[in-house]
Design a protein around this motif. Structure first.
Motif, short mmCIF file in Angstrom:
data_model
loop_
_atom_site.label_atom_id
_atom_site.label_comp_id
_atom_site.label_asym_id
_atom_site.label_seq_id
_atom_site.Cartn_x
_atom_site.Cartn_y
_atom_site.Cartn_z
N SER A 101 -14.03 15.96 -18.47
CA SER A 101 -14.48 15.12 -17.72
C SER A 101 -15.93 15.33 -17.43
O SER A 101 -16.86 14.37 -17.53
CB SER A 101 -13.83 15.04 -16.37
N GLU A 102 -16.62 16.50 -17.55
CA GLU A 102 -17.90 16.77 -17.82
C GLU A 102 -18.62 16.20 -18.99
O GLU A 102 -19.53 15.60 -18.76
CB GLU A 102 -18.02 18.28 -17.78
N ASP A 108 -19.18 12.59 -18.82
CA ASP A 108 -19.73 12.13 -17.32
C ASP A 108 -18.94 11.42 -16.39
O ASP A 108 -19.36 10.70 -15.84
CB ASP A 108 -21.06 11.09 -17.71
N ARG A 109 -17.80 12.29 -16.13
CA ARG A 109 -16.98 11.62 -15.25
C ARG A 109 -16.42 12.53 -13.99
O ARG A 109 -15.79 12.51 -13.34
CB ARG A 109 -15.59 11.28 -15.88
N ILE A 110 -17.11 13.90 -14.47
CA ILE A 110 -16.74 14.87 -13.35
C ILE A 110 -17.35 14.65 -12.00
O ILE A 110 -18.59 14.44 -11.79
CB ILE A 110 -17.27 16.42 -13.82
N THR A 111 -16.86 15.20 -10.88
CA THR A 111 -17.32 15.10 -9.61
C THR A 111 -18.10 16.43 -9.22
O THR A 111 -18.08 17.35 -9.78
CB THR A 111 -16.13 14.98 -8.52
N LEU A 112 -19.25 16.33 -8.53
CA LEU A 112 -19.83 17.30 -8.04
C LEU A 112 -19.16 18.59 -7.53
O LEU A 112 -19.39 19.79 -7.73
CB LEU A 112 -21.03 16.88 -6.88
N LYS A 113 -18.14 18.07 -6.80
CA LYS A 113 -17.32 19.00 -6.03
C LYS A 113 -16.40 19.99 -7.24
O LYS A 113 -16.53 21.17 -7.15
CB LYS A 113 -16.34 18.31 -5.09
N SER A 114 -16.11 19.24 -8.34
CA SER A 114 -15.35 19.84 -8.99
C SER A 114 -16.43 20.58 -10.35
O SER A 114 -16.06 21.93 -10.57
CB SER A 114 -14.46 19.01 -10.04
N ARG A 144 -19.09 22.26 -8.97
CA ARG A 144 -19.47 23.32 -8.01
C ARG A 144 -18.31 24.32 -8.17
O ARG A 144 -18.59 25.55 -8.39
CB ARG A 144 -19.75 22.93 -6.85
N TYR A 149 -28.70 21.13 -8.64
CA TYR A 149 -28.68 19.58 -8.47
C TYR A 149 -29.88 18.98 -8.23
O TYR A 149 -30.48 19.31 -7.13
CB TYR A 149 -27.60 19.06 -7.89
#
Length: 140
Positions: free
Chosen positions: A56-57, A60-66, A68, A80
């Motif tokens: 996902s990274e 470009d689909r990863i969340t900031l939470k994931s 982090r 960031y």
């Protein structure tokens, strides 16, 4: 605005560095010699999650939470920032104001031309409107 420019300065050089093709998570994990299973253990999740995070990274689909959480599991910090493509925030504000001013002035000029009342001197009008918008946005 100047304070924000100073805070963003260290990030300007970083923006020119490309992300590894398969993402930072995989690059750091492999550089540290950590298996995806070990990363899963550090994250407290299933063995599949690290591979899903890496994918996902890279897409470009990863969340900031994931991102982090993965950074923490790899003993890294997530850094960031949103870095303007211009040299300064002032330049960014002026560019946006000029674009908006041009649209406004051309719209008014077009309406006046339809009524045979066009004034001309569009460049002067755009610059005047740009300065008005910049003052408005920087006085906040």
């Amino acid at each position: 605005m100047k304070q924000l420019d100073r805070a963003l300065e260290p990030y300007r050089a970083a923006r020119k560095e490309p992300r590894p093709s398969k993402g930072w998570i995989r690059a750091i994990r492999q550089a540290l010699g950590i298996s995806s299973g070990e990363l899963a253990r550090r994250l407290g999740t299933s063995r599949q999650l690290p591979l899903q995070l890496e994918k996902s990274e890279a897409e470009d689909r990863i969340t900031l939470k994931s991102l982090r959480a993965a950074a923490n599991a790899l003993d890294c910090d997530l850094v960031y920032a949103l870095v303007p493509r211009t040299d300064s925030m002032q330049e960014l504000i002026e560019n946006r104001a000029r674009s908006e001013a041009k649209n406004r002035v051309l719209g008014v000029e077009h309406s006046m031309a339809l009524e045979n009342q066009a004034v001309g001197r569009i460049d002067e009008a755009v610059e005047t409107e740009t300065q008005r918008l910049v003052r408005k946005r920087t006085s906040r």
